[in-house]
Design an enzyme around this catalytic site. Structure first.
Site, PDB file in Angstrom:
ATOM      1  N   ASP A   8       0.855  -1.199  -0.398  1.00  0.00           N
ATOM      2  CA  ASP A   8       0.435  -0.663   0.214  1.00  0.00           C
ATOM      3  C   ASP A   8       0.821   1.169   0.078  1.00  0.00           C
ATOM      4  O   ASP A   8       2.423   1.199  -0.004  1.00  0.00           O
ATOM      5  CB  ASP A   8      -1.112  -0.190   1.278  1.00  0.00           C
ATOM      6  CG  ASP A   8      -0.793   0.305   2.570  1.00  0.00           C
ATOM      7  OD1 ASP A   8       0.719   0.256   2.775  1.00  0.00           O
ATOM      8  OD2 ASP A   8      -1.178   0.212   3.444  1.00  0.00           O
ATOM      9  N   CYS A  65       2.508  -3.447   4.108  1.00  0.00           N
ATOM     10  CA  CYS A  65       1.789  -2.456   4.434  1.00  0.00           C
ATOM     11  C   CYS A  65       2.278  -1.441   5.290  1.00  0.00           C
ATOM     12  O   CYS A  65       3.586  -1.460   5.712  1.00  0.00           O
ATOM     13  CB  CYS A  65       0.493  -2.447   4.330  1.00  0.00           C
ATOM     14  SG  CYS A  65       0.056  -3.960   6.302  1.00  0.00           S
ATOM     15  N   THR A  67       1.953  -2.324   9.012  1.00  0.00           N
ATOM     16  CA  THR A  67       1.974  -2.685   9.792  1.00  0.00           C
ATOM     17  C   THR A  67       2.448  -4.707   8.865  1.00  0.00           C
ATOM     18  O   THR A  67       3.126  -5.522  10.289  1.00  0.00           O
ATOM     19  CB  THR A  67       1.103  -3.084  10.914  1.00  0.00           C
ATOM     20  OG1 THR A  67       0.188  -3.764  10.566  1.00  0.00           O
ATOM     21  CG2 THR A  67       1.419  -1.846  12.029  1.00  0.00           C
ATOM     22  N   VAL A  69       0.000  -6.482   8.846  1.00  0.00           N
ATOM     23  CA  VAL A  69      -1.111  -7.009   9.637  1.00  0.00           C
ATOM     24  C   VAL A  69      -2.237  -7.111   8.339  1.00  0.00           C
ATOM     25  O   VAL A  69      -2.703  -8.383   8.196  1.00  0.00           O
ATOM     26  CB  VAL A  69      -1.173  -6.685  10.606  1.00  0.00           C
ATOM     27  CG1 VAL A  69      -2.716  -7.151  11.616  1.00  0.00           C
ATOM     28  CG2 VAL A  69      -0.641  -6.434  11.556  1.00  0.00           C
ATOM     29  N   HIS A  98       7.797 -24.623   8.457  1.00  0.00           N
ATOM     30  CA  HIS A  98       6.631 -25.740   9.359  1.00  0.00           C
ATOM     31  C   HIS A  98       5.134 -25.591   8.563  1.00  0.00           C
ATOM     32  O   HIS A  98       4.300 -25.901   8.236  1.00  0.00           O
ATOM     33  CB  HIS A  98       6.208 -25.267  11.179  1.00  0.00           C
ATOM     34  CG  HIS A  98       7.599 -25.792  11.778  1.00  0.00           C
ATOM     35  ND1 HIS A  98       7.506 -25.669  13.237  1.00  0.00           N
ATOM     36  CD2 HIS A  98       9.041 -25.835  10.758  1.00  0.00           C
ATOM     37  CE1 HIS A  98       9.385 -26.818  13.366  1.00  0.00           C
ATOM     38  NE2 HIS A  98       9.931 -26.647  11.959  1.00  0.00           N
ATOM     39  N   ASN A  99       4.897 -24.100   8.260  1.00  0.00           N
ATOM     40  CA  ASN A  99       3.900 -23.879   7.965  1.00  0.00           C
ATOM     41  C   ASN A  99       3.314 -23.906   6.310  1.00  0.00           C
ATOM     42  O   ASN A  99       2.445 -23.566   6.104  1.00  0.00           O
ATOM     43  CB  ASN A  99       2.833 -22.546   8.364  1.00  0.00           C
ATOM     44  CG  ASN A  99       3.496 -22.460   9.866  1.00  0.00           C
ATOM     45  OD1 ASN A  99       4.062 -21.386  10.119  1.00  0.00           O
ATOM     46  ND2 ASN A  99       3.053 -22.468  11.035  1.00  0.00           N
ATOM     47  N   HIS A 133       4.655 -31.663   9.854  1.00  0.00           N
ATOM     48  CA  HIS A 133       3.666 -30.264   9.239  1.00  0.00           C
ATOM     49  C   HIS A 133       2.582 -29.626   8.490  1.00  0.00           C
ATOM     50  O   HIS A 133       1.787 -29.496   8.342  1.00  0.00           O
ATOM     51  CB  HIS A 133       4.802 -29.400   8.968  1.00  0.00           C
ATOM     52  CG  HIS A 133       5.907 -29.441   9.972  1.00  0.00           C
ATOM     53  ND1 HIS A 133       6.085 -29.068  11.411  1.00  0.00           N
ATOM     54  CD2 HIS A 133       7.382 -29.732  10.464  1.00  0.00           C
ATOM     55  CE1 HIS A 133       6.934 -28.718  12.217  1.00  0.00           C
ATOM     56  NE2 HIS A 133       7.569 -29.460  11.763  1.00  0.00           N
TER      57      HIS A 133
HETATM   58  C1  RB5 Z   1      -2.600   2.477   6.694  1.00  0.00           C
HETATM   59  O1  RB5 Z   1      -2.298   4.077   7.494  1.00  0.00           O
HETATM   60  C2  RB5 Z   1      -1.996   1.780   8.051  1.00  0.00           C
HETATM   61  O2  RB5 Z   1      -3.384   1.169   7.945  1.00  0.00           O
HETATM   62  C3  RB5 Z   1      -2.167  -0.159   6.763  1.00  0.00           C
HETATM   63  O3  RB5 Z   1      -0.691   0.409   6.276  1.00  0.00           O
HETATM   64  C4  RB5 Z   1      -1.870  -1.163   7.872  1.00  0.00           C
HETATM   65  O4  RB5 Z   1      -0.338  -1.389   8.743  1.00  0.00           O
HETATM   66  C5  RB5 Z   1      -3.106  -2.123   7.955  1.00  0.00           C
HETATM   67  O5  RB5 Z   1      -2.605  -2.970   8.336  1.00  0.00           O
END
Ligand code: RB5
Length: 147
Positions: A8, A65, A67, A69, A98-99, A133
């Protein structure tokens, strides 16, 4: 290997570095991310890479991105995708061994470019160990099939 890479707006510079690094390791890098630093929606890029990997257009994927996540959560909604957030080298190696993770994700706001490259190298060089696994991965897919 062909590696699908998505990102992103938080990870444009890191994506470029990672793509160059993947190529320097002798792999093909395909860009499924954004080149704009304008705020955008990470699920779009998580899905693009996940669909490419699930369809066999790419052997594996890397998602970045802020994080790692959000983009991993999106990718994991695609059937057959096992995307792991990796903020360290050991996790990157073990999630392949493993995964059999077919995508890794990390955060441009969490890891610097040197660490990101170490994570990518550890993941690309690791090999799935199979055996017990595989049984566990089969169990994950059974959960997926239940919906
Ligand atoms: C964008 O601000 C941020 O939310 C995105 O890059 C990411 O970290 C979401 O998990």
């Amino acid at each position: 290997m062909k590696v699908a890479i998505g990102n992103d707006h938080t990870a444009v510079d890191l994506k470029i570095e990672v793509m160059e690094y993947v190529r320097s390791l002798g792999h093909e890098a395909a860009d499924y991310g954004t080149d704009s630093t304008q705020s955008c929606h990470y699920p779009k890029y998580g899905e693009k890479v996940a669909r490419a990997v699930a369809a066999g257009e790419a052997d594996c994927g890397i998602l970045i991105c802020g994080t790692g996540v959000g983009i991993s959560l999106a990718a994991n909604k695609v059937r057959g995708i096992r995307c792991a957030v990796c903020s360290d080298v050991t996790t990157a190696r073990l999630t392949k061994e493993h995964n059999n993770a077919n995508i890794i994700a990390f955060g441009a706001r969490i890891v610097g470019s040197e660490k990101a490259k170490d994570i990518v190298k550890a993941y690309l060089e690791a090999e799935f160990m199979g055996g017990r696994h595989q049984e566990r991965i089969d169990m994950i897919h059974e959960i997926e099939e239940k919906g």
